[in-house]
Write a protein that holds these residues in place. Structure first.
Motif, PDB file in Angstrom:
ATOM      1  N   GLU A   4       0.842  -1.192   0.000  1.00  0.00           N
ATOM      2  CA  GLU A   4       0.000   0.000   0.000  1.00  0.00           C
ATOM      3  C   GLU A   4       0.874   1.237   0.000  1.00  0.00           C
ATOM      4  O   GLU A   4       1.894   1.292   0.699  1.00  0.00           O
ATOM      5  N   MET A   5       0.498   2.253  -0.792  1.00  0.00           N
ATOM      6  CA  MET A   5       1.311   3.451  -0.929  1.00  0.00           C
ATOM      7  C   MET A   5       0.450   4.674  -0.691  1.00  0.00           C
ATOM      8  O   MET A   5      -0.763   4.645  -0.835  1.00  0.00           O
ATOM      9  N   THR A   6       1.086   5.779  -0.336  1.00  0.00           N
ATOM     10  CA  THR A   6       0.389   7.045  -0.153  1.00  0.00           C
ATOM     11  C   THR A   6       1.117   8.136  -0.899  1.00  0.00           C
ATOM     12  O   THR A   6       2.284   8.009  -1.229  1.00  0.00           O
ATOM     13  N   ARG A   7       0.408   9.228  -1.182  1.00  0.00           N
ATOM     14  CA  ARG A   7       0.994  10.373  -1.853  1.00  0.00           C
ATOM     15  C   ARG A   7       1.260  11.480  -0.851  1.00  0.00           C
ATOM     16  O   ARG A   7       0.524  11.639   0.117  1.00  0.00           O
ATOM     17  N   VAL A   8       2.301  12.268  -1.130  1.00  0.00           N
ATOM     18  CA  VAL A   8       2.527  13.468  -0.348  1.00  0.00           C
ATOM     19  C   VAL A   8       1.852  14.607  -1.093  1.00  0.00           C
ATOM     20  O   VAL A   8       2.446  15.305  -1.898  1.00  0.00           O
ATOM     21  N   THR A   9       0.559  14.757  -0.906  1.00  0.00           N
ATOM     22  CA  THR A   9      -0.226  15.795  -1.547  1.00  0.00           C
ATOM     23  C   THR A   9      -1.239  16.301  -0.549  1.00  0.00           C
ATOM     24  O   THR A   9      -1.389  15.751   0.541  1.00  0.00           O
ATOM     25  N   GLU A  10      -1.937  17.363  -0.912  1.00  0.00           N
ATOM     26  CA  GLU A  10      -2.993  17.860  -0.057  1.00  0.00           C
ATOM     27  C   GLU A  10      -4.189  16.931  -0.164  1.00  0.00           C
ATOM     28  O   GLU A  10      -4.723  16.699  -1.245  1.00  0.00           O
ATOM     29  N   SER A  11      -4.639  16.400   0.999  1.00  0.00           N
ATOM     30  CA  SER A  11      -5.771  15.478   1.057  1.00  0.00           C
ATOM     31  C   SER A  11      -5.664  14.398  -0.023  1.00  0.00           C
ATOM     32  O   SER A  11      -6.511  14.293  -0.913  1.00  0.00           O
ATOM     33  N   PRO A  12      -4.586  13.599  -0.002  1.00  0.00           N
ATOM     34  CA  PRO A  12      -4.369  12.635  -1.080  1.00  0.00           C
ATOM     35  C   PRO A  12      -5.392  11.509  -1.045  1.00  0.00           C
ATOM     36  O   PRO A  12      -5.678  10.952   0.012  1.00  0.00           O
ATOM     37  N   PRO A  13      -5.963  11.173  -2.208  1.00  0.00           N
ATOM     38  CA  PRO A  13      -6.840  10.002  -2.253  1.00  0.00           C
ATOM     39  C   PRO A  13      -6.010   8.737  -2.116  1.00  0.00           C
ATOM     40  O   PRO A  13      -4.855   8.702  -2.529  1.00  0.00           O
ATOM     41  N   PRO A  14      -6.548   7.689  -1.530  1.00  0.00           N
ATOM     42  CA  PRO A  14      -5.773   6.458  -1.360  1.00  0.00           C
ATOM     43  C   PRO A  14      -5.524   5.773  -2.689  1.00  0.00           C
ATOM     44  O   PRO A  14      -6.318   5.895  -3.623  1.00  0.00           O
ATOM     45  N   VAL A  15      -4.403   5.073  -2.777  1.00  0.00           N
ATOM     46  CA  VAL A  15      -4.101   4.280  -3.964  1.00  0.00           C
ATOM     47  C   VAL A  15      -4.767   2.924  -3.797  1.00  0.00           C
ATOM     48  O   VAL A  15      -4.449   2.169  -2.877  1.00  0.00           O
ATOM     49  N   VAL A  16      -5.700   2.615  -4.663  1.00  0.00           N
ATOM     50  CA  VAL A  16      -6.437   1.357  -4.583  1.00  0.00           C
ATOM     51  C   VAL A  16      -5.657   0.279  -5.327  1.00  0.00           C
ATOM     52  O   VAL A  16      -5.334   0.436  -6.504  1.00  0.00           O
ATOM     53  N   ILE A  17      -5.342  -0.794  -4.643  1.00  0.00           N
ATOM     54  CA  ILE A  17      -4.581  -1.885  -5.236  1.00  0.00           C
ATOM     55  C   ILE A  17      -5.521  -3.031  -5.594  1.00  0.00           C
ATOM     56  O   ILE A  17      -6.306  -3.492  -4.764  1.00  0.00           O
ATOM     57  N   ASP A  18      -5.457  -3.487  -6.835  1.00  0.00           N
ATOM     58  CA  ASP A  18      -6.228  -4.638  -7.284  1.00  0.00           C
ATOM     59  C   ASP A  18      -5.300  -5.853  -7.268  1.00  0.00           C
ATOM     60  O   ASP A  18      -4.486  -6.040  -8.184  1.00  0.00           O
ATOM     61  N   TYR A  19      -5.421  -6.674  -6.234  1.00  0.00           N
ATOM     62  CA  TYR A  19      -4.513  -7.806  -6.069  1.00  0.00           C
ATOM     63  C   TYR A  19      -4.851  -8.966  -7.008  1.00  0.00           C
ATOM     64  O   TYR A  19      -4.132  -9.965  -7.040  1.00  0.00           O
ATOM     65  N   THR A  20      -5.939  -8.853  -7.758  1.00  0.00           N
ATOM     66  CA  THR A  20      -6.303  -9.907  -8.701  1.00  0.00           C
ATOM     67  C   THR A  20      -5.640  -9.707 -10.056  1.00  0.00           C
ATOM     68  O   THR A  20      -5.738 -10.578 -10.919  1.00  0.00           O
ATOM     69  N   ARG A  21      -4.981  -8.552 -10.259  1.00  0.00           N
ATOM     70  CA  ARG A  21      -4.349  -8.253 -11.551  1.00  0.00           C
ATOM     71  C   ARG A  21      -2.843  -8.128 -11.381  1.00  0.00           C
ATOM     72  O   ARG A  21      -2.337  -7.903 -10.275  1.00  0.00           O
TER      73      ARG A  21
END
Length: 271
Positions: free
Chosen positions: A6-23
């Protein structure tokens, strides 16, 4: 490639990075920052000779400015994705593609790719003084095709580029911008790419060529990894891509369904 965390961005109010573990992930951009360092003259006046004297005397030395072109971008691209990258001029689109291609080093963060990315842009390195025929041969060899594979692909490339009769034997300097763009794309599409990055290369093509290029991109998606497309023609992006990333001042403003992202972008710019 190692398991994606899981990763995050250093931005203002960053949206979460959604990971699709099936792909299968093929490109992982993790908190990427790209900074250009630009040197200016420091605002002094006078002739070139007086400017030189000031430098020699260590007076009014050139000043360095930093341009933060990409700011904390994170996302995962999966095998089979065709991702459009949109945004206004200066939003960081081309910089992002160059970073994914390994042509620009990150100031912070990292880019991970499975296989070798190939960047195709309007300034792709073909030799202007050589004929289209010679450029096809050199381009294919540079992409790793064997001489036998190059000969087998030659007629297909010429047909796809759809140049005017006889122009394949003319130097590239005699080509129009559209002819040059078509030939560049035809050469790049002659092999299966792990990651193909297309930066405005289709902008000068006519409707007929755009239709062919869309079909070719779909073919590349089926046979290879991921395709990234930067283009100002939003209709082309919507028709070609299954996902769109909207960059705004170097940050991801929105990432998702092409119709939804493009509609939000058009509303934001008042189109």
């Amino acid at each position: 490639m190692a398991k994606v965390k899981e990763m995050t961005r250093v931005t203002e109010s960053p949206p979460p990075v959604v990971i699709d573990y099936t792909r299968e992930p093929i490109v992982v951009v993790d908190n990427l920052h790209v900074i250009y360092r630009v040197y200016g003259g420091g605002g002094g006046k006078g002739t070139a000779a007086t400017a030189l004297m000031r430098i020699l005397r260590r007076q009014n030395r050139p000043q360095m400015k930093e341009v933060h072109a990409v700011r904390g971008v994170s996302f995962v691209a999966y095998r089979g994705d065709a991702i459009g990258v949109i945004g206004t001029n200066g939003s960081g689109k081309s910089t992002l593609l160059k970073a994914i291609a390994g042509l620009l080093p990150p100031a912070r963060g990292a880019v991970y790719t499975q296989g070798r990315p190939s960047l195709l842009g309007v300034n792709a390195a073909l030799m202007r003084d050589l004929s289209g025929e010679r450029n096809i041969i050199l381009g294919c060899l540079a992409m790793g095709l064997s001489p036998e594979e190059t000969r087998a692909k030659y007629d297909e490339i010429v047909k796809f580029a759809d140049l005017k009769p006889g122009f394949i034997h003319y130097p590239m300097s005699a080509y129009s911008s559209g002819m040059g763009a078509r030939l560049r794309f035809a050469i790049a599409a002659a092999r299966t790419h792990d990651v193909l990055l297309i930066d405005e290369a289709l902008a000068t093509g006519d409707a007929k060529f755009r239709k062919r290029s869309k079909a070719k991109i779909n073919e590349l998606r089926r046979d290879a990894g991921a395709v990234f497309l930067v283009a100002h023609n939003l209709d082309q992006v919507e028709e070609t891509c299954n996902r769109v990333i909207w960059l705004d001042e170097g940050k991801i403003r929105m990432d998702g369904d092409p119709k939804e992202v493009i509609a939000a972008y058009n509303e934001a710019i008042g189109k």
